[in-house]
Write an enzyme that holds these catalytic residues in place. Structure first.
Site, short mmCIF file in Angstrom:
data_model
loop_
_atom_site.label_atom_id
_atom_site.label_comp_id
_atom_site.label_asym_id
_atom_site.label_seq_id
_atom_site.Cartn_x
_atom_site.Cartn_y
_atom_site.Cartn_z
CD GLN A 79 -8.50 -7.17 20.85
OE1 GLN A 79 -9.69 -7.45 20.84
NE2 GLN A 79 -7.57 -8.04 20.52
CB SER A 83 -8.91 -4.05 13.73
OG SER A 83 -9.05 -5.36 14.21
CB SER A 133 -16.02 -4.08 20.95
OG SER A 133 -15.94 -4.83 19.77
CD GLU A 156 -9.58 -11.77 20.14
OE1 GLU A 156 -10.18 -10.74 20.36
OE2 GLU A 156 -9.09 -12.04 19.03
CD GLU A 188 -12.96 -15.89 3.94
OE1 GLU A 188 -12.89 -15.28 5.01
OE2 GLU A 188 -14.03 -16.10 3.34
#
Ligand SMILES: Cc1cc2nc3c(=O)[nH]c(=O)nc-3n(C[C@H](O)[C@H](O)[C@H](O)COP(=O)(O)OP(=O)(O)OC[C@H]3O[C@@H](n4cnc5c(N)ncnc54)[C@H](O)[C@@H]3O)c2cc1C
Length: 397
Positions: free
Chosen positions: A130, A133, A165, A248, A380
């Site tokens: 994936q 990010s 990953s 997810e 957060e």
């Protein structure tokens, strides 16, 4: 309120349980999986394991039958994850392919993409990663800067991804890239399929504190992606990414079972002690903490069932699913903190050896679960979602 599983779900559980009893390797079943000489060896073992599971029809049970799944209901899928964890079965290696890519291509891919990519996902013939990010875009993915510029027959991609990953083992990656830099942040993004063997793709592993290198940086330099590897419409990638991201979160029966087992480890060590020291179970403060962890694990079970009920009614998991993720991940770190206190200096032995408790498995678990409050959205970010979308508080600036 009926909280029991249906007869069909229990029959499904019995079938899977029988297969797992006959096929999970004994060392895994005993809770002490073998140490592999390298990550490559471990991945090779897990590919083989996934292949065997797939041959028996136990991978992608939630996929429709026409694509090789079992068309399992949400209840059966939940039971599936629970049973796999309870049998301590190795996790499948192509999780991104099975859990994220498959459902996304089934919902948004072309017939040609489904024909080409889906059959090789379930048996782990082709692994996926994936590529979302970036160094400057994690929590706020819409800030991503990787560019895909039009060229004859497709796009040329330049940029950098991070925390990818298993990229070093992946044949394909789902890639978010900016195709319209003039559009507002979320609007000009496209969802592309990147050939990880294409010229210009460089994968550099990152070593984690567990000693493993399953994370990577991925550099993309003039990588060509043909038109037929666009998923959905050009510039419409953000809405498709949300299909992927929704898969997810939701429920986490696997984590529920893992933390029930961790609770058993805590109880055992508290009763027996470590290194011949008096069992710490008599310590009143420790007893309170373990009782609290027991209650938290039960709350996690009820949270899971609440989301499961929504899914069974064909409702989306909703912003409340942030609560499930937030609660179990913070519970996990609290339980692991108690565990480390119980292990004392033996908690420093995280690799197999004479002084390691349970072959270092528990100490490695402590290290691994530091990541739980980061992946699939940090604590957060989950709190922001709950504040704004559940409690109706104004958006933070
Ligand atoms: C085990 C693991 C596996 C992963 N695998 C993949 C993968 O395969 N592919 C992939 O694309 N990504 C992967 N990731 C990346 C993951 O999605 C990101 O780490 C996550 O989204 C957080 O982004 P970041 O690390 O850039 O942190 P940042 O977004 O830079 O955040 C840094 C800190 O600032 C806080 N913060 C940020 N924004 C706000 C805000 N608005 N309000 C309050 N606080 C804020 C965060 O909570 C955090 O504490 C993985 C991560 C982990 C831990």
């Amino acid at each position: 309120m009926d909280l029991s599983f249906s007869r069909a779900e229990e029959a499904f559980r019995a079938d899977l349980g029988a297969w797992l009893a006959a096929n999970v390797p004994p060392e895994w079943r005993g809770g002490e999986p073998p140490e592999f000489a390298s990550l490559g060896d471990e991945v090779a073992f897990l590919r083989d394991w996934q292949h065997r599971l797939a041959d028996a029809g136990w991978v992608g049970v939630h996929w429709p039958r026409e694509y090789g799944g079992r068309g399992a209901t949400v209840g059966e899928h939940y039971v599936f994850q629970e049973e796999m964890a309870a049998a301590r079965a190795p996790e499948i290696i192509n999780r991104i392919g099975v859990n994220l890519v498959g459902p996304t291509l089934i919902a948004h891919g072309t017939d040609e993409q489904r024909r080409r990519f889906l059959p090789k996902i379930l048996p782990a013939d082709e692994l996926w990663c994936q590529l979302f990010s970036e160094p400057g875009a994690g929590s706020d993915l819409t800030a991503l800067r990787t560019r895909a510029e039009p060229t004859s027959g497709g796009w040329v991609v330049n940029g950098q991804k991070v925390w990818t990953s298993y990229a070093q083992f992946a044949r394909w990656g789902i890639l978010l890239a900016r195709t319209d830099p003039s559009a507002s942040k979320a609007k000009g993004i496209s969802y592309l399929i990147c050939d990880m063997h294409a010229p210009g793709v460089t994968v550099r592993p990152l070593r984690q504190m567990t000693g493993s290198e399953e994370f990577n940086e991925v550099f993309l330099e003039d990588v060509f992606i043909p038109h037929d590897q666009l998923v959905g419409r050009e510039h419409d990638g953000w809405s498709i990414a949300n299909t992927t991201l929704a898969h997810e979160r939701g429920t986490s029966p696997r984590q529920l079972v893992i933390h029930r087992m961790l609770l058993n480890d805590l109880l055992r060590i508290a009763r027996e002690g470590v290194d011949g020291a008096p069992p710490p179970a008599a310590d009143p403060v420790l007893r309170q903490r373990i009782a609290r962890h027991f209650i938290e694990v039960e709350i996690t079970r009820l949270n899971n069932w609440r989301t499961l009920t929504r899914l069974q009614k064909r409702l989306p998991p909703g912003p409340e699913s942030s609560f499930v993720k937030l609660f179990w991940s913070e519970m996990s770190q609290g339980m692991h903190d108690t565990l480390m206190e119980l292990l004392g200096s033996r908690g420093l032995c995280w690799q197999p050896g004479p002084r390691a408790v349970a072959g270092g498995r528990l100490a490695r678990s402590y290290l691994y679960y530091r990541a739980a409050t980061l992946f699939a959205g940090t604590s957060e970010i989950q709190r922001n979602i709950l504040a704004e979308r559940v409690l109706g508080l104004p958006r933070s600036r």
